[in-house]
Motif scaffolding. Structure first.
Motif, PDB file in Angstrom:
ATOM      1  N   GLU A  94       0.835  -1.206   0.000  1.00 23.27           N
ATOM      2  CA  GLU A  94       0.000   0.000   0.000  1.00 23.27           C
ATOM      3  C   GLU A  94       0.868   1.253   0.000  1.00 23.27           C
ATOM      4  O   GLU A  94       0.596   2.214  -0.717  1.00 23.27           O
ATOM      5  CB  GLU A  94      -0.922  -0.003   1.218  1.00 23.27           C
ATOM      6  CG  GLU A  94      -1.955  -1.107   1.163  1.00 23.27           C
ATOM      7  CD  GLU A  94      -2.665  -1.310   2.492  1.00 23.27           C
ATOM      8  OE1 GLU A  94      -2.299  -0.657   3.490  1.00 23.27           O
ATOM      9  OE2 GLU A  94      -3.585  -2.143   2.530  1.00 23.27           O
ATOM     10  N   ASP A  95       1.940   1.224   0.818  1.00 21.57           N
ATOM     11  CA  ASP A  95       2.869   2.359   0.845  1.00 21.57           C
ATOM     12  C   ASP A  95       3.518   2.544  -0.528  1.00 21.57           C
ATOM     13  O   ASP A  95       3.689   3.672  -0.999  1.00 21.57           O
ATOM     14  CB  ASP A  95       3.959   2.145   1.899  1.00 21.57           C
ATOM     15  CG  ASP A  95       3.419   2.176   3.310  1.00 21.57           C
ATOM     16  OD1 ASP A  95       2.339   2.768   3.527  1.00 21.57           O
ATOM     17  OD2 ASP A  95       4.085   1.600   4.199  1.00 21.57           O
ATOM     18  N   PHE A  96       3.860   1.439  -1.166  1.00 27.48           N
ATOM     19  CA  PHE A  96       4.472   1.513  -2.486  1.00 27.48           C
ATOM     20  C   PHE A  96       3.508   2.146  -3.485  1.00 27.48           C
ATOM     21  O   PHE A  96       3.889   2.996  -4.288  1.00 27.48           O
ATOM     22  CB  PHE A  96       4.888   0.108  -2.958  1.00 27.48           C
ATOM     23  CG  PHE A  96       5.414   0.082  -4.360  1.00 27.48           C
ATOM     24  CD1 PHE A  96       6.709   0.476  -4.636  1.00 27.48           C
ATOM     25  CD2 PHE A  96       4.609  -0.333  -5.405  1.00 27.48           C
ATOM     26  CE1 PHE A  96       7.192   0.462  -5.933  1.00 27.48           C
ATOM     27  CE2 PHE A  96       5.075  -0.356  -6.708  1.00 27.48           C
ATOM     28  CZ  PHE A  96       6.379   0.046  -6.973  1.00 27.48           C
ATOM     29  N   ALA A  97       2.239   1.732  -3.441  1.00 24.43           N
ATOM     30  CA  ALA A  97       1.241   2.269  -4.367  1.00 24.43           C
ATOM     31  C   ALA A  97       1.055   3.773  -4.165  1.00 24.43           C
ATOM     32  O   ALA A  97       0.939   4.529  -5.134  1.00 24.43           O
ATOM     33  CB  ALA A  97      -0.085   1.539  -4.181  1.00 24.43           C
ATOM     34  N   GLN A 101       1.892   6.640  -6.943  1.00 22.80           N
ATOM     35  CA  GLN A 101       0.909   7.628  -7.377  1.00 22.80           C
ATOM     36  C   GLN A 101       1.471   9.042  -7.253  1.00 22.80           C
ATOM     37  O   GLN A 101       1.244   9.893  -8.110  1.00 22.80           O
ATOM     38  CB  GLN A 101      -0.386   7.495  -6.560  1.00 22.80           C
ATOM     39  CG  GLN A 101      -1.197   6.266  -6.886  1.00 22.80           C
ATOM     40  CD  GLN A 101      -1.639   6.236  -8.347  1.00 22.80           C
ATOM     41  OE1 GLN A 101      -2.014   7.259  -8.924  1.00 22.80           O
ATOM     42  NE2 GLN A 101      -1.586   5.055  -8.938  1.00 22.80           N
ATOM     43  N   LYS A 102       2.237   9.303  -6.171  1.00 17.92           N
ATOM     44  CA  LYS A 102       2.855  10.619  -5.990  1.00 17.92           C
ATOM     45  C   LYS A 102       3.864  10.890  -7.101  1.00 17.92           C
ATOM     46  O   LYS A 102       3.927  11.995  -7.658  1.00 17.92           O
ATOM     47  CB  LYS A 102       3.554  10.698  -4.624  1.00 17.92           C
ATOM     48  CG  LYS A 102       2.598  10.811  -3.473  1.00 17.92           C
ATOM     49  CD  LYS A 102       3.373  10.879  -2.171  1.00 17.92           C
ATOM     50  CE  LYS A 102       2.441  10.903  -0.952  1.00 17.92           C
ATOM     51  NZ  LYS A 102       3.198  10.891   0.310  1.00 17.92           N
ATOM     52  N   GLU A 103       4.657   9.871  -7.474  1.00 19.75           N
ATOM     53  CA  GLU A 103       5.643  10.038  -8.553  1.00 19.75           C
ATOM     54  C   GLU A 103       4.961  10.300  -9.887  1.00 19.75           C
ATOM     55  O   GLU A 103       5.397  11.154 -10.679  1.00 19.75           O
ATOM     56  CB  GLU A 103       6.522   8.795  -8.651  1.00 19.75           C
ATOM     57  CG  GLU A 103       7.492   8.633  -7.510  1.00 19.75           C
ATOM     58  CD  GLU A 103       8.273   7.317  -7.598  1.00 19.75           C
ATOM     59  OE1 GLU A 103       8.232   6.638  -8.636  1.00 19.75           O
ATOM     60  OE2 GLU A 103       8.924   6.964  -6.594  1.00 19.75           O
ATOM     61  N   ILE A 104       3.865   9.592 -10.137  1.00 17.63           N
ATOM     62  CA  ILE A 104       3.116   9.785 -11.392  1.00 17.63           C
ATOM     63  C   ILE A 104       2.524  11.189 -11.448  1.00 17.63           C
ATOM     64  O   ILE A 104       2.617  11.883 -12.473  1.00 17.63           O
ATOM     65  CB  ILE A 104       2.014   8.714 -11.538  1.00 17.63           C
ATOM     66  CG1 ILE A 104       2.659   7.330 -11.753  1.00 17.63           C
ATOM     67  CG2 ILE A 104       1.063   9.051 -12.681  1.00 17.63           C
ATOM     68  CD1 ILE A 104       1.692   6.169 -11.686  1.00 17.63           C
ATOM     69  N   ALA A 105       1.969  11.630 -10.333  1.00 20.18           N
ATOM     70  CA  ALA A 105       1.388  12.971 -10.264  1.00 20.18           C
ATOM     71  C   ALA A 105       2.463  14.026 -10.481  1.00 20.18           C
ATOM     72  O   ALA A 105       2.238  15.019 -11.187  1.00 20.18           O
ATOM     73  CB  ALA A 105       0.687  13.172  -8.922  1.00 20.18           C
ATOM     74  N   LYS A 106       3.622  13.810  -9.924  1.00 17.74           N
ATOM     75  CA  LYS A 106       4.736  14.760 -10.061  1.00 17.74           C
ATOM     76  C   LYS A 106       5.181  14.846 -11.519  1.00 17.74           C
ATOM     77  O   LYS A 106       5.433  15.927 -12.051  1.00 17.74           O
ATOM     78  CB  LYS A 106       5.890  14.319  -9.171  1.00 17.74           C
ATOM     79  CG  LYS A 106       7.034  15.265  -9.113  1.00 17.74           C
ATOM     80  CD  LYS A 106       8.081  14.762  -8.138  1.00 17.74           C
ATOM     81  CE  LYS A 106       9.273  15.661  -8.085  1.00 17.74           C
ATOM     82  NZ  LYS A 106      10.315  15.162  -7.167  1.00 17.74           N
ATOM     83  N   GLU A 107       5.242  13.701 -12.207  1.00 23.63           N
ATOM     84  CA  GLU A 107       5.657  13.679 -13.616  1.00 23.63           C
ATOM     85  C   GLU A 107       4.577  14.342 -14.490  1.00 23.63           C
ATOM     86  O   GLU A 107       4.906  15.006 -15.490  1.00 23.63           O
ATOM     87  CB  GLU A 107       5.891  12.238 -14.085  1.00 23.63           C
ATOM     88  CG  GLU A 107       7.162  11.638 -13.522  1.00 23.63           C
ATOM     89  CD  GLU A 107       7.355  10.191 -13.951  1.00 23.63           C
ATOM     90  OE1 GLU A 107       6.631   9.707 -14.849  1.00 23.63           O
ATOM     91  OE2 GLU A 107       8.238   9.544 -13.382  1.00 23.63           O
ATOM     92  N   ASP A 108       3.313  14.127 -14.137  1.00 22.88           N
ATOM     93  CA  ASP A 108       2.233  14.731 -14.917  1.00 22.88           C
ATOM     94  C   ASP A 108       2.249  16.262 -14.825  1.00 22.88           C
ATOM     95  O   ASP A 108       1.836  16.948 -15.769  1.00 22.88           O
ATOM     96  CB  ASP A 108       0.875  14.214 -14.468  1.00 22.88           C
ATOM     97  CG  ASP A 108       0.645  12.769 -14.907  1.00 22.88           C
ATOM     98  OD1 ASP A 108       1.397  12.301 -15.796  1.00 22.88           O
ATOM     99  OD2 ASP A 108      -0.252  12.109 -14.344  1.00 22.88           O
ATOM    100  N   ARG A 109       2.707  16.792 -13.684  1.00 25.50           N
ATOM    101  CA  ARG A 109       2.744  18.243 -13.496  1.00 25.50           C
ATOM    102  C   ARG A 109       3.841  18.891 -14.335  1.00 25.50           C
ATOM    103  O   ARG A 109       3.786  20.072 -14.590  1.00 25.50           O
ATOM    104  CB  ARG A 109       2.976  18.577 -12.017  1.00 25.50           C
ATOM    105  CG  ARG A 109       1.699  18.452 -11.184  1.00 25.50           C
ATOM    106  CD  ARG A 109       1.940  18.864  -9.783  1.00 25.50           C
ATOM    107  NE  ARG A 109       2.366  17.640  -9.068  1.00 25.50           N
ATOM    108  CZ  ARG A 109       3.015  17.608  -7.937  1.00 25.50           C
ATOM    109  NH1 ARG A 109       3.357  18.706  -7.333  1.00 25.50           N
ATOM    110  NH2 ARG A 109       3.327  16.479  -7.371  1.00 25.50           N
ATOM    111  N   ARG A 110       4.803  18.147 -14.766  1.00 24.57           N
ATOM    112  CA  ARG A 110       5.914  18.726 -15.538  1.00 24.57           C
ATOM    113  C   ARG A 110       5.525  19.109 -16.898  1.00 24.57           C
ATOM    114  O   ARG A 110       4.871  18.998 -17.694  1.00 24.57           O
ATOM    115  CB  ARG A 110       7.078  17.730 -15.629  1.00 24.57           C
ATOM    116  CG  ARG A 110       7.757  17.536 -14.322  1.00 24.57           C
ATOM    117  CD  ARG A 110       8.927  16.649 -14.520  1.00 24.57           C
ATOM    118  NE  ARG A 110       9.450  16.255 -13.206  1.00 24.57           N
ATOM    119  CZ  ARG A 110      10.417  15.399 -13.025  1.00 24.57           C
ATOM    120  NH1 ARG A 110      10.988  14.841 -14.038  1.00 24.57           N
ATOM    121  NH2 ARG A 110      10.831  15.123 -11.850  1.00 24.57           N
TER     122      ARG A 110
END
Length: 110
Positions: A94-97, A101-110
Motif C-alpha cells: 500500500e505504501d508503495f502504491a 501515485q505521488k511520482e506519477i502525479a509529479k511527472e504529470d505536473r511537468r
C-alpha cells in the motif's frame, strides 16, 4: 553363555549384511533406479525391497528425532520467519502504491 555370544554375533553379522543391502538399495534409488530394477539387481522381491527401505527410513527418522530432542532449545539455530526475514525492507504494498501515485502525479505536473 557361548551360545548367547554366538547368537549375538550371528545377529550382528545379519544386521551388518542387511545394512549393506539397504545401503546398496538406497544408492540405487539415489541413482534413479526403479523398484523393478532394484529387485532384479538385489535378487529380492519388490515387496522386500520396499519393506527394507521403509524400515531404514523409519529408523533414520527415529534417530534424527532423538538427536534433535537431545539438544537443548538454546543450542538450536532459530530460523527467521518470513516477517523477520523481510523486516529491514521499509513499507508495504500500500505504501508503495501511494509513493508510485505521488511520482506519477509529479511527472504529470511537468
Amino acid at each position: 553363555m557361548l551360545e548367547d555370544e554366538i547368537s549375538e554375533n550371528a545377529i550382528e553379522g545379519s544386521n551388518q549384511e542387511t545394512w549393506l543391502i539397504v545401503s546398496r538399495i538406497v544408492e540405487m534409488v539415489a541413482d534413479g533406479a526403479s523398484l523393478q530394477q532394484i529387485a532384479e539387481k538385489t535378487e529380492l522381491p519388490p515387496d522386500t525391497v520396499l519393506q527394507m527401505l521403509t524400515q531404514a527410513l523409519e529408523g533414520l527418522s527415529r534417530e534424527a528425532t532423538a538427536a534433535i530432542a537431545s539438544h537443548p532449545k538454546s543450542d538450536r539455530v532459530a530460523r527467521p520467519s518470513a516477517m523477520g526475514k523481510y523486516a529491514h525492507i521499509p513499507g508495504s504494498s500500500e505504501d508503495f502504491a501511494i509513493e508510485k501515485q505521488k511520482e506519477i502525479a509529479k511527472e504529470d505536473r511537468r
